[in-house]
Design a protein around this motif. Structure first.
Motif, short mmCIF file in Angstrom:
data_model
loop_
_atom_site.label_atom_id
_atom_site.label_comp_id
_atom_site.label_asym_id
_atom_site.label_seq_id
_atom_site.Cartn_x
_atom_site.Cartn_y
_atom_site.Cartn_z
N ASP A 265 24.13 14.27 62.48
CA ASP A 265 23.51 12.98 62.18
C ASP A 265 24.56 11.95 61.78
N VAL A 266 25.51 12.38 60.95
CA VAL A 266 26.57 11.48 60.50
C VAL A 266 27.43 11.06 61.69
N SER A 267 27.74 12.02 62.55
CA SER A 267 28.54 11.71 63.73
C SER A 267 27.84 10.69 64.62
N ARG A 268 26.55 10.89 64.83
CA ARG A 268 25.78 9.95 65.64
C ARG A 268 25.77 8.57 65.00
N MET A 269 25.60 8.52 63.69
CA MET A 269 25.59 7.24 62.98
C MET A 269 26.93 6.53 63.14
N MET A 270 28.04 7.27 62.97
CA MET A 270 29.36 6.66 63.04
C MET A 270 29.71 6.19 64.44
N ASN A 271 29.14 6.85 65.45
CA ASN A 271 29.43 6.48 66.84
C ASN A 271 28.46 5.46 67.40
N LYS A 272 27.18 5.54 66.99
CA LYS A 272 26.14 4.74 67.64
C LYS A 272 25.53 3.64 66.77
N GLU A 273 25.68 3.76 65.45
CA GLU A 273 24.97 2.83 64.57
C GLU A 273 25.89 2.12 63.58
N SER A 274 27.17 2.17 63.80
CA SER A 274 28.13 1.60 62.85
C SER A 274 28.89 0.45 63.49
N GLY A 275 30.14 0.25 63.11
CA GLY A 275 30.93 -0.84 63.67
C GLY A 275 30.32 -2.19 63.41
N LEU A 276 30.46 -3.10 64.37
CA LEU A 276 29.89 -4.44 64.23
C LEU A 276 28.38 -4.38 64.04
N TYR A 277 27.74 -3.50 64.80
CA TYR A 277 26.29 -3.36 64.72
C TYR A 277 25.84 -2.91 63.33
N GLY A 278 26.57 -1.97 62.76
CA GLY A 278 26.24 -1.50 61.43
C GLY A 278 26.40 -2.56 60.37
N LEU A 279 27.41 -3.42 60.54
CA LEU A 279 27.70 -4.44 59.53
C LEU A 279 26.73 -5.63 59.59
N CYS A 280 26.33 -6.02 60.80
CA CYS A 280 25.54 -7.25 60.88
C CYS A 280 24.30 -7.16 61.77
N GLY A 281 24.09 -6.00 62.42
CA GLY A 281 22.90 -5.86 63.25
C GLY A 281 23.06 -6.37 64.67
N ASP A 282 24.24 -6.86 65.01
CA ASP A 282 24.53 -7.32 66.37
C ASP A 282 25.82 -6.66 66.85
N LYS A 283 25.94 -6.47 68.17
CA LYS A 283 27.16 -5.89 68.72
C LYS A 283 27.80 -6.74 69.82
N ASP A 284 27.16 -7.82 70.20
CA ASP A 284 27.74 -8.75 71.17
C ASP A 284 28.60 -9.76 70.41
N MET A 285 29.88 -9.80 70.72
CA MET A 285 30.80 -10.65 69.96
C MET A 285 30.45 -12.12 70.05
N ARG A 286 29.94 -12.57 71.18
CA ARG A 286 29.57 -13.97 71.31
C ARG A 286 28.46 -14.33 70.33
N THR A 287 27.47 -13.44 70.20
CA THR A 287 26.37 -13.65 69.26
C THR A 287 26.87 -13.66 67.83
N ILE A 288 27.78 -12.73 67.53
CA ILE A 288 28.31 -12.61 66.18
C ILE A 288 29.10 -13.86 65.78
N ILE A 289 29.95 -14.34 66.67
CA ILE A 289 30.75 -15.53 66.38
C ILE A 289 29.85 -16.73 66.12
N GLN A 290 28.84 -16.92 66.98
CA GLN A 290 27.96 -18.07 66.82
C GLN A 290 27.17 -17.98 65.52
N ALA A 291 26.68 -16.77 65.19
CA ALA A 291 25.92 -16.59 63.95
C ALA A 291 26.80 -16.86 62.73
N ALA A 292 28.06 -16.42 62.81
CA ALA A 292 29.00 -16.66 61.71
C ALA A 292 29.25 -18.16 61.54
N LYS A 293 29.40 -18.87 62.65
CA LYS A 293 29.60 -20.32 62.61
C LYS A 293 28.37 -21.02 62.03
N ASP A 294 27.19 -20.41 62.27
CA ASP A 294 25.94 -21.00 61.78
C ASP A 294 25.67 -20.66 60.32
#
Length: 402
Positions: A265-294
């Motif tokens: 379960d931990v392995s799946r979380m670290m591979n599939k549910e973490s990173g950018l997605y885990g931090l902010c709920g998005d994984k598309d960098m364009r979306t993340i940059i725009q949301a940060a600017k907003d």
């Protein structure tokens, strides 16, 4: 007369087949490319593009039962049974993990297949589907087949870079060490950088940024890879779309104790549910940059964590090269398209000889380009990668050498 040599490239996943056909003649041209997805489900789909006539085919809601059916659909859509592609010169397979057994592209034999199987425990999501793809391709295409390994580029790492400070017997008995990935991309980028900088590979010192959904960095000294961010699996290193990258391994025990999660379960979380997605709920960098600017604090935090990890490794690699750097090279989806991220990575590095030109670095200017300022001592390049072409080229080299 120059002989036509069609080479099919296959990248087989657990439920997908990404493919491309390159024709090697007087020049090298991509004839078609595409992807079969959702294999084994009633929602299978195919996207196929014929680049010679600029024709796209999209098929959805199919039932493609297995990889053999997927490859047969490829043959059907591409007319591989007809015309100049009727007899393939070779098939090149992208293989993620060759462990310590295979250090270069190899003609597929029973021994090579055994090696891929032996190291499946280190790449359980990748090596087994690759073996399945090889078996099916050998049934359908009666031509030489070549395995091109993501780990091969990094086999030049010195022991101090690839060893973990774990009991030595784990390395001896299980092959637990750092291997590195994205090697096919790095080989392509090193070759293109050599051409662009007009300098032999063996004289180049370069820091590479392969920044996409999967992200890594590598450092090359005199044409040889001496360090990279990924480890025994692609999980180590940079923050990625859904992978956490570097993390204290004690987190695994804490989560198991405090939440009842199992290791899988931990392995799946670290591979599939973490990173950018885990931090902010998005994984598309364009979306993340725009949301940060907003004004989204979580999206802004995700950006800061992503860039901080990159800059930390950049500093380490500048030290490994003793400051003698020919170029920084950005590539892959984010590295090629996002001037915003490139700007954040290179901000305030003038004292290290790195300065970018804001106009040259703007988003939207896709393609090979130099983005350093006139006063920058180190060149900063953007080079689109082409892993499929690299696999095709390496496949031809192996078959030609037989």
């Amino acid at each position: 007369m120059v002989r036509s040599r069609p080479v099919l490239v296959l990248n087989t996943g657990s439920s997908s087949i990404k493919y491309a056909l390159y024709n090697f003649g007087k020049t090298v041209a991509c004839v078609f490319q595409g992807i079969v997805e959702g294999i084994g489900t009633p929602k299978s789909s195919v996207r196929h593009r014929n680049l010679q006539v600029e024709k796209d085919v999209k098929l959805q809601d199919l039932l493609i039962e297995d990889h053999k059916a997927g490859l047969k659909k490829l043959v059907e859509l591409s007319n591989l049974g007809e015309g100049p592609s009727a007899k393939l010169y070779a098939v090149g397979h992208r293989c993620v993990h060759g462990g310590t057994a295979i250090k270069e592209p190899a003609l597929i034999t029973d021994e090579v297949k055994s090696a891929i199987e032996r190291f499946s425990s280190l790449a359980p999501l990748h090596n087994p589907p690759t073996l399945q793809g090889i078996t099916v391709a050998q049934e359908l295409f009666h031509c030489p087949q070549v395995a091109v390994f993501d780990t091969a580029f990094h086999t030049t790492l010195p022991p101090q870079a690839y060893m973990y400070a774990l009991p030595y017997k784990l390395y001896e008995e299980l092959g637990i060490r750092r291997y590195g990935f994205h090697g096919t991309s790095y080989l392509f980028l090193l070759t293109r950088a050599s051409e662009l900088l007009k300098k032999p590979k063996e004289e180049l010192n370069i820091i590479f940024f392969h920044l996409g959904a999967g992200a890594s960095m590598a450092v090359v000294k005199q044409g040889i890879c001496i360090d990279t961010t990924m480890g025994v699996t692609p999980l180590e290193g940079l923050v990625m779309a859904t992978r956490c990258g570097d993390v204290d391994p004690a987190v695994v025990e804490i989560l198991e104790t405090e939440t009842g999660m199992k290791t899988a379960d931990v392995s799946r979380m670290m591979n599939k549910e973490s990173g950018l997605y885990g931090l902010c709920g998005d994984k598309d960098m364009r979306t993340i940059i725009q949301a940060a600017k907003d004004g989204s604090k979580r999206h802004g935090l995700a950006l800061q964590v992503f860039v901080h990890r990159i800059r930390k490794y950049l500093g380490a690699y500048l030290v490994e090269l003793g400051g003698e750097v020919d170029a920084l090279v950005f590539s892959a989806g984010i590295g090629e398209a996002s001037g915003y991220i490139r700007g954040m990575v290179c901000e305030g590095l003038e004292r290290f000889g790195i300065q970018i030109d804001e106009q040259e670095n703007k988003d939207g200017k896709i393609g090979v380009k130099e983005i350093q300022s006139k006063s920058s001592k180190i060149k900063v390049l953007v080079i689109p990668t082409d892993e499929e072409l690299s696999i095709a080229q390496q496949t031809v080299e192996v078959v030609d050498s037989q």
